[in-house]
Design a protein around this motif. Sequence first.
Motif, PDB file in Angstrom:
ATOM      1  N   PHE A 209       0.814  -1.206   0.000  1.00  0.00           N
ATOM      2  CA  PHE A 209       0.000   0.000   0.000  1.00  0.00           C
ATOM      3  C   PHE A 209       0.853   1.263   0.000  1.00  0.00           C
ATOM      4  N   VAL A 210       0.410   2.273  -0.736  1.00  0.00           N
ATOM      5  CA  VAL A 210       0.992   3.608  -0.655  1.00  0.00           C
ATOM      6  C   VAL A 210      -0.145   4.564  -0.301  1.00  0.00           C
ATOM      7  N   VAL A 211       0.032   5.329   0.764  1.00  0.00           N
ATOM      8  CA  VAL A 211      -0.985   6.296   1.170  1.00  0.00           C
ATOM      9  C   VAL A 211      -0.951   7.463   0.182  1.00  0.00           C
ATOM     10  N   SER A 212      -2.066   7.714  -0.473  1.00  0.00           N
ATOM     11  CA  SER A 212      -2.148   8.806  -1.447  1.00  0.00           C
ATOM     12  C   SER A 212      -2.543  10.117  -0.791  1.00  0.00           C
ATOM     13  N   SER A 213      -3.497  10.057   0.131  1.00  0.00           N
ATOM     14  CA  SER A 213      -3.935  11.263   0.835  1.00  0.00           C
ATOM     15  C   SER A 213      -4.524  10.867   2.176  1.00  0.00           C
TER      16      SER A 213
ATOM     17  N   PHE B   8       1.522   8.966   6.484  1.00  0.00           N
ATOM     18  CA  PHE B   8       1.133  10.177   5.771  1.00  0.00           C
ATOM     19  C   PHE B   8       1.247   9.953   4.268  1.00  0.00           C
ATOM     20  N   PRO B   9       0.700  10.873   3.458  1.00  0.00           N
ATOM     21  CA  PRO B   9       0.781  10.711   2.003  1.00  0.00           C
ATOM     22  C   PRO B   9       2.203  10.443   1.528  1.00  0.00           C
ATOM     23  N   GLY B  10       2.340   9.398   0.718  1.00  0.00           N
ATOM     24  CA  GLY B  10       3.643   8.978   0.218  1.00  0.00           C
ATOM     25  C   GLY B  10       4.231   7.827   1.005  1.00  0.00           C
ATOM     26  N   ASP B  11       3.750   7.616   2.233  1.00  0.00           N
ATOM     27  CA  ASP B  11       4.291   6.529   3.046  1.00  0.00           C
ATOM     28  C   ASP B  11       3.842   5.176   2.497  1.00  0.00           C
ATOM     29  N   VAL B  12       4.743   4.226   2.623  1.00  0.00           N
ATOM     30  CA  VAL B  12       4.493   2.862   2.158  1.00  0.00           C
ATOM     31  C   VAL B  12       4.152   1.989   3.357  1.00  0.00           C
TER      32      VAL B  12
END
Length: 245
Positions: free
Chosen positions: A51-55, A76-80
């Motif tokens: 998963f990558v957090v988009s927002s 946070f956004p961008g975190d994997v």
Amino acid sequence: MRVRTFVDRIGEFLSLSDCEREALTNLQGRTRSLRRGAVLVREKDRTSDFFVVSSGMMMSYVLLDDGSRQILRFLFPGDVTGASALAYANSPESVAALCESVVCLFDRTQVADVLTRHPRLALALTALDQAERAAMTDRLAGLGRTSAQARIAAVLLDLRDRLRRTGEDVASGFTLPLTQEEIGDASGLTAVHVNRMLRQLEDMGLIVRQGSRVILADETRLRRAAKYVDRLAGVDLSWMVLSGE
């Protein structure tokens, strides 16, 4: 917070070639929206997704034998997250949304194919995972060896640094995106104790609270009190030069 992608995450630390950027961009991800409190994956669930957090903002956590919750990491956004799917068929942790959030899901076989064809990306992900491991080590050491005040200071500094990394303007403070119970679950304290420590930090002139907004009034002393290190800020991937450079 602005939307961030897999490319944004790795590209923040590594100068990507056109081929590497294209490979990440072409990963066929599935988008999923979650409301606050919605669980993306539960501990021990079978999973094959990366998963990558988009927002938005999310958290990973485990439930202890007494029913209490230990938050391991804020996302946070961008975190994997979900990288454990590369090693395990069942998730060792739960992941849930702390506000309305969007994640992009990638099947691990797709990710494995990209990493096989682009070894620098595999190295970069490994390096970033090690940076997060170092941050987790700091947090565990803090839970066992530092004061309640230091733990709360560390949480505030970590939140501010991660918000700034997403592109948020936090120069004049930031809106605290967590309840006191959630801060307590991350720091091993009760919500009442969290409230008391926030008041103490304010009385000492280290922070200023304006409703839900927090200003780090004396960051130098706050960092000293927390013994805090921004592990991601120290990441150096300059040695991963492209062949021929």
